[in-house]
Design an enzyme around this catalytic site. Structure first.
Site, PDB file in Angstrom:
ATOM      1  N   ARG A  59       9.824  73.579   2.232  1.00  0.00           N
ATOM      2  CA  ARG A  59       9.092  74.470   3.119  1.00  0.00           C
ATOM      3  C   ARG A  59       8.881  73.857   4.484  1.00  0.00           C
ATOM      4  NH1 ARG A  59       4.437  77.802   0.033  1.00  0.00           N
ATOM      5  NH2 ARG A  59       4.080  78.255   2.233  1.00  0.00           N
ATOM      6  N   GLU A  78       0.311  78.539  -1.997  1.00  0.00           N
ATOM      7  CA  GLU A  78       0.216  78.661  -3.440  1.00  0.00           C
ATOM      8  C   GLU A  78      -0.020  77.324  -4.127  1.00  0.00           C
ATOM      9  OE1 GLU A  78       2.941  79.406  -1.660  1.00  0.00           O
ATOM     10  OE2 GLU A  78       3.509  81.509  -1.967  1.00  0.00           O
ATOM     11  N   GLU A 136      -4.198  85.076  -9.378  1.00  0.00           N
ATOM     12  CA  GLU A 136      -3.202  85.970  -9.970  1.00  0.00           C
ATOM     13  C   GLU A 136      -2.649  85.361 -11.252  1.00  0.00           C
ATOM     14  OE1 GLU A 136      -1.085  88.168  -6.241  1.00  0.00           O
ATOM     15  OE2 GLU A 136      -0.702  86.020  -6.419  1.00  0.00           O
ATOM     16  N   ASP A 168       1.722  89.231   5.571  1.00  0.00           N
ATOM     17  CA  ASP A 168       2.344  90.480   6.018  1.00  0.00           C
ATOM     18  C   ASP A 168       3.683  90.168   6.676  1.00  0.00           C
ATOM     19  OD1 ASP A 168      -0.024  92.069   5.378  1.00  0.00           O
ATOM     20  OD2 ASP A 168      -0.944  91.058   7.076  1.00  0.00           O
ATOM     21  N   TRP A 217       9.373  89.175  -8.227  1.00  0.00           N
ATOM     22  CA  TRP A 217       9.080  87.750  -8.022  1.00  0.00           C
ATOM     23  C   TRP A 217       8.149  87.113  -9.061  1.00  0.00           C
ATOM     24  CZ3 TRP A 217       3.989  86.213  -7.405  1.00  0.00           C
ATOM     25  CH2 TRP A 217       3.070  87.217  -7.085  1.00  0.00           C
ATOM     26  N   GLU A 264      -6.483  86.971   2.825  1.00  0.00           N
ATOM     27  CA  GLU A 264      -6.525  87.200   1.377  1.00  0.00           C
ATOM     28  C   GLU A 264      -6.699  85.878   0.639  1.00  0.00           C
ATOM     29  OE1 GLU A 264      -3.877  90.274  -0.009  1.00  0.00           O
ATOM     30  OE2 GLU A 264      -3.365  89.099  -1.789  1.00  0.00           O
ATOM     31  N   ASP A 272      -6.433  84.707  -3.405  1.00  0.00           N
ATOM     32  CA  ASP A 272      -5.950  85.273  -4.663  1.00  0.00           C
ATOM     33  C   ASP A 272      -6.173  84.390  -5.882  1.00  0.00           C
ATOM     34  OD1 ASP A 272      -4.814  87.438  -3.307  1.00  0.00           O
ATOM     35  OD2 ASP A 272      -2.889  86.431  -3.066  1.00  0.00           O
ATOM     36  N   ILE A 279       6.178  85.803   4.966  1.00  0.00           N
ATOM     37  CA  ILE A 279       5.156  85.266   4.074  1.00  0.00           C
ATOM     38  C   ILE A 279       4.909  83.783   4.345  1.00  0.00           C
ATOM     39  CG2 ILE A 279       4.524  84.878   1.666  1.00  0.00           C
ATOM     40  CD1 ILE A 279       4.573  87.797   2.410  1.00  0.00           C
ATOM     41  N   ASN A 298      -3.858  81.433  -4.197  1.00  0.00           N
ATOM     42  CA  ASN A 298      -3.163  81.559  -2.922  1.00  0.00           C
ATOM     43  C   ASN A 298      -4.161  81.902  -1.831  1.00  0.00           C
ATOM     44  OD1 ASN A 298      -1.032  81.595  -1.130  1.00  0.00           O
ATOM     45  ND2 ASN A 298       0.109  83.214  -2.145  1.00  0.00           N
TER      46      ASN A 298
END
Length: 299
Positions: free
Chosen positions: A289, A152, A122, A145, A214, A118, A120, A148, A137
């Site tokens: 992260r 981003e 958004e 899926d 979120w 994907e 994105d 995550i 993203n």
């Protein structure tokens, strides 16, 4: 005297300063406009309703989709693509839109459920007096899926996206993904390995939906349906490139005059300006992260 040249000088200097301050908060020209190289597509020829048909309306070449308590809405391109230029001019709703996502994105989630790719664009809804956040993203082969692993990058726009239409686009080819706003590149995601880049055919989607868990300040503010319906308007649809059915001779498009891809010096300058002045989050700079999951950040 009130009309003397000397008395007007301070006003002139003030106007110059005001003009300079306005220009200081607007990106420099990219010098190249890829959207002008791509013709617009009739919505009914290139797309179909995906869900919420009762929440879609076409009026004077502009598609309005909306979210209320009963449903949101989405659409999907008829053809899958393995590369191309994908864009639309979008106008967002002003006021309280917390929890609401308006999107334009590439995906193959229906072809590969639980293991999809994907890309994105958004728009994260907001509260009164606060600007929208544009989130870009990239998900790779199931990283969206279950567990995550997003990539981003978030931006505050240099204009009001509720006052008029602005053009948002994704340029995807086998070497890179470039996100553009009014033909200004805001992000370039190069292919650094097959493991971190989407290579399977994808469709172009658009949607509006409730992501209260979120979307706005990590779920602090939810969708409030006393402000319904939440609307988004799309026009000037563009989706062109190598489809999944094109021959191997189909040449991928570029976001620059260079047939081989990449960006020009002026495009890079415009992108660096946006990332310096308007980027509010970069996943590669988030040291909370685990970057072993995003190895492209270390290269």
């Amino acid at each position: 005297m009130a009309n003397s040249p000397i008395s007007l000088l301070p006003i002139f200097h003030l106007l110059v300063l005001l003009g300079s301050s306005v220009n200081a908060y607007w990106p420099p020209s990219p010098g190249y406009w890829p959207s002008s190289k791509v013709g617009s597509l009739n919505f009914y020829k290139g797309f179909r309703n995906l869900w919420g048909p009762q929440h879609q309306r076409m009026d004077q070449n502009a598609l309005t989709i909306w979210l209320d308590r009963t449903s949101g809405s989405g659409f999907k391109s008829v053809k899958p693509f393995r590369s191309g230029y994908f864009g639309a001019s979008i106008k967002l709703q002003p006021g309280y839109t917390a929890g609401v996502i308006t999107s334009l994105y590439l995906s193959n989630n229906e072809a590969h459920p639980g293991f999809h790719d994907e890309v994105d664009i958004e728009f994260l809804g907001t509260t009164f007096g606060k600007p929208y956040t544009l989130q870009t993203n990239v998900y790779i082969r199931g990283s969206g899926d279950g567990k995550i692993i997003g990539r981003e990058m978030k931006f505050r726009l240099w204009f009001d996206p509720t006052s008029d239409f602005h053009h948002y686009a994704i340029l995807w080819n086998p070497r890179e993904i470039i996100f553009l706003v009014d033909d200004i590149p805001i992000r370039r995601y190069p292919k650094k390995s097959a493991a971190t880049f989407p290579l399977r055919p994808m469709w172009l989607y658009g949607s509006i939906w409730d992501a209260s868990s979120w979307a706005t300040e990590n779920g602090k503010y939810k969708a409030d349906y006393k402000y319904q319906p939440f609307t988004a308007k799309y026009t000037n649809f563009k989706a062109i490139g190598c489809t999944a059915y094109s021959s191997a001779r189909c040449h991928p498009l570029s976001a620059s005059p260079y047939r081989s891809g990449g960006l020009t010096r002026k495009q890079y300058q415009a992108m660096r300006w946006v990332q310096t002045h308007n980027m509010v989050y970069n996943y590669c700079k988030d040291y909370k992260r685990d970057h072993s999951l995003t190895p492209e950040c270390g290269r």
